[in-house]
Design an enzyme around this catalytic site. Structure first.
Site, PDB file in Angstrom:
ATOM      1  N   LEU A1299       0.838  -1.182   0.000  1.00  0.00           N
ATOM      2  CA  LEU A1299       0.000   0.000   0.000  1.00  0.00           C
ATOM      3  C   LEU A1299       0.883   1.246   0.000  1.00  0.00           C
ATOM      4  O   LEU A1299       2.063   1.180   0.324  1.00  0.00           O
ATOM      5  CB  LEU A1299      -0.890   0.010   1.261  1.00  0.00           C
ATOM      6  N   HIS A1300       0.252   2.344  -0.311  1.00  0.00           N
ATOM      7  CA  HIS A1300       0.993   3.607  -0.409  1.00  0.00           C
ATOM      8  C   HIS A1300       1.836   3.916   0.836  1.00  0.00           C
ATOM      9  O   HIS A1300       3.023   4.229   0.725  1.00  0.00           O
ATOM     10  CB  HIS A1300       0.009   4.747  -0.694  1.00  0.00           C
ATOM     11  N   PRO A1301       1.255   3.833   2.056  1.00  0.00           N
ATOM     12  CA  PRO A1301       2.053   4.187   3.223  1.00  0.00           C
ATOM     13  C   PRO A1301       3.206   3.237   3.501  1.00  0.00           C
ATOM     14  O   PRO A1301       4.101   3.550   4.268  1.00  0.00           O
ATOM     15  CB  PRO A1301       1.065   4.128   4.391  1.00  0.00           C
TER      16      PRO A1301
END
Lengths: 1325, 59, 76
Positions: A1299-1301
């Site tokens: 995921l992005h984070p």
């Protein structure tokens, strides 16, 4: 400079003296253990010449230099330990034979004719001193050099310098002797005789045999036992440092008479003179360090009975000598101890010093095993030089860790010479001179006194020093009129009856009014039996009535005993029973807080005094009568009352008035509770001098805002603070408005220099005075006015009037300036003693050997020392008594109460400062399972102890940790349970964070805290080298192992590596994540939160040699810095920053999330200014048009951004506290950010979101390297192809399953770094 | 630091009780000479025994 | 003045704090506490008082009175 003539051919066949080259020579020989010690010593600082040893012989006679050259050459070749070079190999350091060349062609012999110099000897000396500073190249060799310097027609200096790794002092004498023999033979045209030396290989074999033999284990066991439970090694300077590159030397000759007596005494005691000399040194060290358990170091040559007897090489060892020196020890007894200790050491002398240190866990700086070394060197220098006399002189005996006393008995009638060598990082030249002077005087005294007399009769101060500390510094005698505490007040009231005496709230009393009230009360009290010598308890809150009561009691002739109504009833009962006052003066409200006793309680609010006469009483107390009794914490469980007579406190107040004169317009603030003796001068000083006493509200003393306002409103000119309270006060913004203050007094605790600085900044027109004194000496006995701009500890200062200060050692002899001892007080301010405790009084108020006949002195239990100019510095306690925020407490008192409880078998109380500045009182108990829980225990203690004495944590232990000698080991008490993952505070900048991870990696641990010391965690020299190597590769900092020894924790090391810039640069716009390296730098851009620390994980993965710089948002470090209004403005700013590192392209840029958008914008900007950008890499960043239509971020979003920046996923319901908790738990450096910065971050997130939405992209001319967060997500429309309109080149996409984070987490960084490295490599070629 | 006025931990007579003209008392270690103006009233005795002498017991 | 064996025994005993009669001539003096310091003091004494031409190493190699006698040129 003359060339050395070629060698004459000697008669006869050349004697076999050179080693035969063998195949083994190619792999070399291992080092002996002794040599390994030297190898690692050199590795700490490879360029240091400290391990060069050198001496010269002063030759007089018709020397033939060419023969000497031959003799030197031949001797060197015979000593194969000398002819080596030593280099690192995969198997560790090894020694390889070296071809020495011949004189004039490679052999390291320098010759010079200095006869034409103005001062040939000085010129020679200068040359030698300079040569000594040139380090040897161990890997190349040779490891020795000679010089022959002609300074006269028949005068030569033969100089030799040898690296200690191949030679020791005894070896020198063997070489010198053989050289002389060979020279003499050559001069007589005879054969020099067979080579007398054994081989290096024999030394090595012998060393290996020892280490694998039985004796090795026995020796190790001996030393473990001999040194068990020893205290910290004594350093005369009180601290340890690594050896410096140079050393200080002070030479002296022991006077002949002393030498004669020394030898005679040695004979008498059936010892040798070195034994007696060592005894003298042990005595000196024990007194100078205040320790009876002294460990000296004794170098031993280790040749007797060994194959090494005839091998010049490095064999010597330093053995610890542990001696007990008590005041009742005698010279004979101590010498006998030395004899036995030396004998025992000799039997086990092959066990290496370095091994002993390692066995005892003392590796690393600050952990010395021994104190000063005593090096006796009577080497055989009867040299058979034909026709030449040779006098040896030592130039350097090797590295000096602390202090080495080198003693030479050259057996040629020149007597004993002593060189005191010292480490200049630890001692100044003056200190060294003082130590030597004292030692010589002490030695002379020892050999002149009765060996059966206790050594207590000897002190280490010279006569001049004794006079200085006893007389000159204590010149405070001042005749004073014999008045009392109260007398001058009454006189003042007569002089200025209408002047304002007292202000409380909106009430003001004049002197006449106050005097009259007090007199009335006094008459009433005399009716209750109050008279001189009687005690009256006063339990009143701060108020007019309190002052009236104090004055009234004194006027009646009694002494007052202040009771704090806030104390628990049990304690008050104890005090009242113990003190047995004749009555208690209180009011009806306070009465309810007091226990019921048989004593009369006088309730002031219910007593009508108006009918009594306001005139003063005829009968007054005398100066000898008690004025007040104040209780202090007692170490055995019950508090004790200190009885202070009028004469004592009167002296104190007269001195105060003289030194800081009060005038009638002055206004003194009364804020200190009456139970603390500081209040005494607050109460009475102003009232004796016609000034006004401003009485604060009962609880006002704790509230800095209230204090600041009161000071301003009332124009207070004088007040007192305990240092910790002053710190709190200065932090209050209103404090700066207290310009009426002229004199501020501090006492009760050590005053930190930082607080002084804060004071001068905040209140520049006021003066700050540091005062010191126990309750037992009428409030204060020393004073020091703080001057701005000074550094170092704040002294407690000089004695007040009619007072003497003594700093005494364990034998009650005066300590010279600079030496720590216990502080004793003498003079008129001493209390009478402890109420009803004659035994205790006799042990604390003792006979004064330096005062007038029959006088006493008080032992404070404080450690202190004199400065050179007559001030005293406080250095801590000799016992367990502590001050907690200015309040004195005896842990013993608390322990007694705990131990008295059922089921508790043992108790120990200590003050801990696990976080700097945060002192906590912690108790430890042992007991049966029936022991109540912590809260119940604390509740119980609250019924008998004042609040400040109730521990904040009570820890249950199975057993108390004991030191090897069976005593409680306080240092081993565990910290009360906190977050166990951090050993110290969280990292506060990315360098620290990276270091904690590197420490953990090298040590094989899961996690390491910022304050964890490398060697404590199991680090060895080998791992240290590996760590420094990892640091170099990861962070780009190159430092020798020595740096780690100096700074063994991640926090300290980060500081040192970044030159103490630490957190401040960590938030600057340009962040040097890794500043050094050869390649073109990579610039990385902050994500939404403005901080680029998240990229530090790239450093180890990108490989050494590539610099990485982060760009961070404006507004993090400076308040009021304006944030950019547009993304273009931001880009221009960052581009300018980039150019300060790299003035010209091609540039390489990387950004994650918002940072990617910024990177693109900066890339465009750089291109527009004509620069090349050959790498633009984005981590899951999308152009602004993808975001334009979404709602603006909330604080929860901003908090989420903060978490993501640290690499964690947000989730719902984020609050500031929950986010901070998460960050702390994970050991993230972001958790340590100050409140101000966190606020700034939130602002930055909001601003960046706005900038994103309003920005219009331009086109980037080039390729785009893109990393996509490929795991399914809500915003499923995001695609890197959205960049197409804004780039001309190729889109190179790599999809990561995250995921992005999660993009900055280790697994993803692995992939990203691999791709980046490959791309960067392509670009570089 | 070893403290001359505290119990030494070794058995035997280690202290004295001194008294001056004013009747003030002081504990004192045996290995030091008695200061001027004081005389030894009791001892040498152990630290504990010194504290048990009449002048030093709370009355 | 030349050294005699009695003188050697006496000097050795002196430096070791023993009775000369208690030290056998063939005994390894290191076992009696002869260390380098004490040996060096003997070397000094014998050089100074008797002009003996010996070195520390000469005597340290085999520290026994009977070994030293010939080195020191002593007569019975």
């Amino acid at each position: 400079m003359t060339a050395v003539p070629t060698a004459e051919t000697t008669a006869g066949p050349a004697t076999e003296s050179a080693p035969v080259a063998t195949a083994a020579d190619a792999v070399g020989l291992p080092l002996t253990a002794a040599q390994s010690g030297m190898w690692y010593a050199q590795a700490l600082d490879p360029q240091s010449p400290a391990l060069n040893t050198a001496e010269y012989l002063d030759l007089e006679g018709a020397l033939r230099p060419e023969l000497l050259a031959q003799a030197l050459h031949r001797t060197a070749r015979e000593a194969d330990a000398l002819c080596v070079r030593i280099a690192q190999t995969p198997d560790g350091p090894r020694q390889f034979p070296l071809d020495l060349g011949t004189p004039g062609s490679g052999f390291p012999l320098h010759t010079a004719d200095l006869r034409s110099e103005q001062d040939p000897r000085a010129a020679a000396r200068a040359w030698m001193d300079d040569d000594l500073t040139r380090p040897f190249d161990l890997a190349a060799g040779p490891l020795f050099r000679h010089a022959l310097l002609r300074i006269g027609d028949e005068r030569w200096l033969w100089y030799q310098c040898v690296h200690h790794i191949v030679m020791d002092g005894f070896g020198y004498s063997l070489l010198a002797r053989r050289t002389a023999e060979v020279y003499s033979a050559l001069a007589a045209r005879a054969q020099p005789g067979e080579r007398p030396f054994g081989r290096l290989a024999e030394l090595i074999a012998d060393d290996a045999a020892y280490r694998h033999g039985e004796q090795f284990g026995k020796d190790r066991a001996h030393w473990a036992e001999a040194l068990a439970g020893r205290p910290q090694a004594p350093s005369l300077a009180g601290r340890a440092e690594l050896p410096s590159r140079t050393f200080l030397r002070r030479s002296a000759r022991v006077p002949d008479r002393t030498v004669a007596r020394l030898r005679a005494l040695a004979d008498e005691l059936r010892a040798t003179w070195p034994d007696v000399l060592i005894a003298a040194q042990a005595l000196y060290v024990s007194r100078a360090t205040g320790s009876s358990d002294v460990v000296l170091g004794m170098p031993m040559m280790g040749r007797m009975g060994s194959v090494a007897l005839k091998i010049p090489g490095m064999v010597m060892n330093v053995l610890p000598l542990r001696l007990t020196v008590r005041p009742d020890t005698t010279t004979a007894g101590l010498t006998r101890q030395v004899v036995l200790a030396v004998r025992a050491a000799r039997r086990h002398q092959r066990y290496r010093f370095e091994d002993i240190r390692r066995d005892l866990g003392l590796l690393g700086e600050g952990r010395a095993l021994v104190g000063p070394l005593v090096n006796i060197m009577p080497f055989d220098y009867g040299l058979p030089f034909s026709g030449i006399t040779a006098v040896p002189h030592n130039l350097s005996a090797g590295p000096v860790d602390d202090l080495t006393v080198n003693v030479y008995d050259r057996t040629d009638g020149r007597g004993l010479r002593i060189d005191h060598d010292a480490n200049p990082a630890v001692y100044t030249g003056d200190e060294l001179i003082a130590h030597q002077r004292r030692f010589l005087q002490l030695l002379n005294r020892i050999v002149s006194c009765d060996p059966a007399a206790p050594l207590a009769e000897l002190g280490i101060a010279t006569e001049e020093e004794q006079w200085r500390v006893l007389v000159e510094f204590n010149d405070t005698a001042r005749p004073l009129p014999a008045t009392t505490l109260i007398g001058p007040f009454e006189e003042q009231a007569r002089r200025t009856p209408a002047a304002p005496a007292l202000v409380y709230g909106d009430r003001t009393l004049t002197y006449a009014e106050l005097n009259a009230e007090a007199s009335r009360l006094a008459r009433h009290l005399t009716g209750h039996g109050v008279r001189p010598g009687a005690l009256v308890a006063i339990a009143l809150p701060r108020s007019v009535e309190l002052i009236v009561a104090l004055l009234g009691v004194l006027k009646a002739g009694g002494a007052y005993l202040p009771l704090d109504p806030g104390y628990p009833a049990g304690r008050l009962t104890d005090m009242l029973e113990d003190a047995a006052p004749v009555c208690v003066v209180t009011d009806s409200a306070t009465r309810t807080q007091l226990p019921d006793t048989e004593l009369p309680y006088i309730l002031l609010d219910r007593t009508d005094l108006s009918a009594l006469s306001p005139l003063e009483l005829p009968r007054a107390p005398s100066p000898r009568h008690p004025a007040y009794v104040i209780y202090t914490s007692g170490s055995t469980g019950r508090p004790k009352g200190v009885v202070v007579p009028h004469a004592a406190i009167d002296n104190r107040l007269r001195w105060m008035q003289h030194t800081y004169p009060l005038a009638p317009g002055d206004r003194v603030l009364q804020k200190t509770p009456s139970g603390f003796d500081v209040s005494v001068w607050e109460f009475f000083w102003a009232l004796r001098e016609g000034a006004t006493l401003v009485v604060a509200d009962p609880d006002g003393h704790k509230d800095p805002v209230y204090l600041a306002r009161t000071i301003q409103e009332q124009s207070v000119t004088v007040c007192h603070f305990v240092p910790s309270m002053l710190q709190v006060f200065l932090a209050e913004p209103e404090a700066a408005g207290c310009s009426s203050l002229r004199d501020v007094f501090c006492s009760g605790e050590a005053l930190p220099r930082d607080t002084v600085r804060g004071f001068h900044r905040t209140l520049p027109t006021a003066q700050l005075h540091n005062l010191y004194g126990p309750t037992e000496a009428a409030v204060d006995v020393t004073h020091h006015t703080c001057t701005p701009g000074r550094s170092g500890p704040v002294p407690i200062g000089r004695p007040v009037w009619n007072t003497r200060l003594y700093v005494l050692d364990a034998a009650l002899k005066p300590c010279p300036p600079g030496i720590t001892g216990e502080l004793y007080l003498a003079g008129v301010q001493l209390a009478d003693g402890y109420l009803h405790r004659p035994g205790l009084t006799a042990t604390r108020f003792v006979a004064d050997p330096y005062g007038q006949g029959g006088s006493r002195m008080y032992r404070t239990g404080d450690l202190a020392r004199w400065t050179a100019d007559g001030e005293v510095t406080y250095l801590g306690r000799t016992d367990q008594q502590v001050k907690l925020r200015g309040q004195r407490l005896e842990p013993g008192e608390i322990e007694a109460h705990l131990a008295a409880m059922d089921a508790v078998t043992g108790a120990c109380v200590t003050v801990r400062e696990d976080r700097p500045g945060d002192q906590r009182l912690v108790a430890y108990i042992t007991g049966s399972p029936a022991v109540p829980d912590q809260e119940s225990l604390r509740a119980h203690l609250s019924t008998v102890l004042p609040e400040y004495m109730v521990p904040s944590a009570i820890v249950r232990l199975d057993d108390f940790p004991l030191s090897p000698n069976g005593k409680l080991d306080r240092r081993a008490l565990p910290a009360p349970a906190t977050d166990a993952k951090t050993d110290g505070r969280a990292p506060c900048n990315p360098t620290e964070e990276t270091l904690t991870r590197l420490f953990a990696e090298v040590l094989g641990l899961e996690r390491v805290g910022t304050e964890a010391a490398f060697f404590d965690l199991g680090g060895t020299s080998l791992l240290a080298a590996r760590l420094m190597s990892r640091i170099r590769d990861t962070l780009g900092f190159s430092a020798p192992i020595g740096t780690l020894f100096r700074a063994p924790t991640p926090a300290a090391l980060a500081d040192r590596l970044t030159d103490n810039t630490g957190t401040d640069t960590a938030l600057e716009v340009l962040l040097p994540l890794r500043a050094s390296g050869e390649g073109l730098p990579l610039f990385v851009f902050h994500p939404a939160g403005g901080i680029s620390w998240c990229y530090s994980g790239l450093l180890p993965r990108l490989g050494a040699g590539r610099p990485v710089h982060g760009l961070q948002a404006r507004g993090l470090t400076r308040d009021g810095e304006s944030l950019p209004a547009t993304m273009d403005e931001m880009a221009a700013d960052y581009a300018e920053q980039i150019r300060t590192v790299q003035p010209q392209g091609p540039y390489r840029l990387l950004g994650w999330s918002v940072g990617g958008v910024i990177a693109h914008t900066v890339a465009v900007h750089l291109q527009q200014t004509g620069e090349r950008v050959d790498l633009l890499a984005l981590m899951d960043a999308y152009p602004s048009d993808q975001w334009r239509d979404l709602a603006g971020p909330t604080e929860a979003d901003a908090l989420g951004a903060l978490l993501r920046m640290a690499g964690f996923e947000g989730g719902d319901g984020l609050t500031r506290d929950s986010v901070l908790a998460t960050l702390r738990h994970e050991g993230s450096a972001l958790a340590a950010l100050p409140e101000r910065v966190l606020n700034a971050v939130l602002g930055i997130v909001t601003n960046n979101a706005r900038l994103m939405r309003t920005h219009r992209h331009h086109v980037f001319e080039g390729d785009l390297l893109f990393f996509t967060a490929g795991a399914p997500r809500a915003e499923d429309w995001l695609t890197p192809h959205a960049w197409r309109p804004y780039m001309t080149g190729r889109l190179d996409e790599h999809t990561l399953d995250c995921l992005h984070p999660e993009m900055t987490q280790p697994r993803q960084l692995d992939t990203i770094a691999t791709v980046l490295t490959a791309r960067l490599k392509e670009l570089d070629t | 630091m070893t403290l001359p006025f505290d119990p030494t931990g070794t058995p035997g007579p280690t202290h004295l009780v001194l008294v001056n003209k004013a009747g003030e008392r002081s504990l004192w270690p045996v290995f030091l000479p008695v200061p001027q103006g004081w005389r030894a009233e009791h001892g040498p005795a152990s630290h504990a025994n010194c504290l048990r002498t009449p002048g030093l017991t709370a009355g | 003045m030349a050294l005699t064996v009695q003188q050697i025994r006496k000097d050795v005993a002196d430096v070791l704090g023993e009775d000369p009669a208690d030290i056998p001539d063939d005994e390894n003096l290191a076992d009696y506490g002869l260390d380098s310091m004490r040996l060096m003091s003997l070397v000094e004494r014998w050089r100074r008082d008797h002009g003996a031409d010996i070195s520390f190493v000469d005597l340290a190699e085999r520290p026994a009175i009977e070994a030293w006698t010939p080195l020191l040129g002593a007569q019975e």
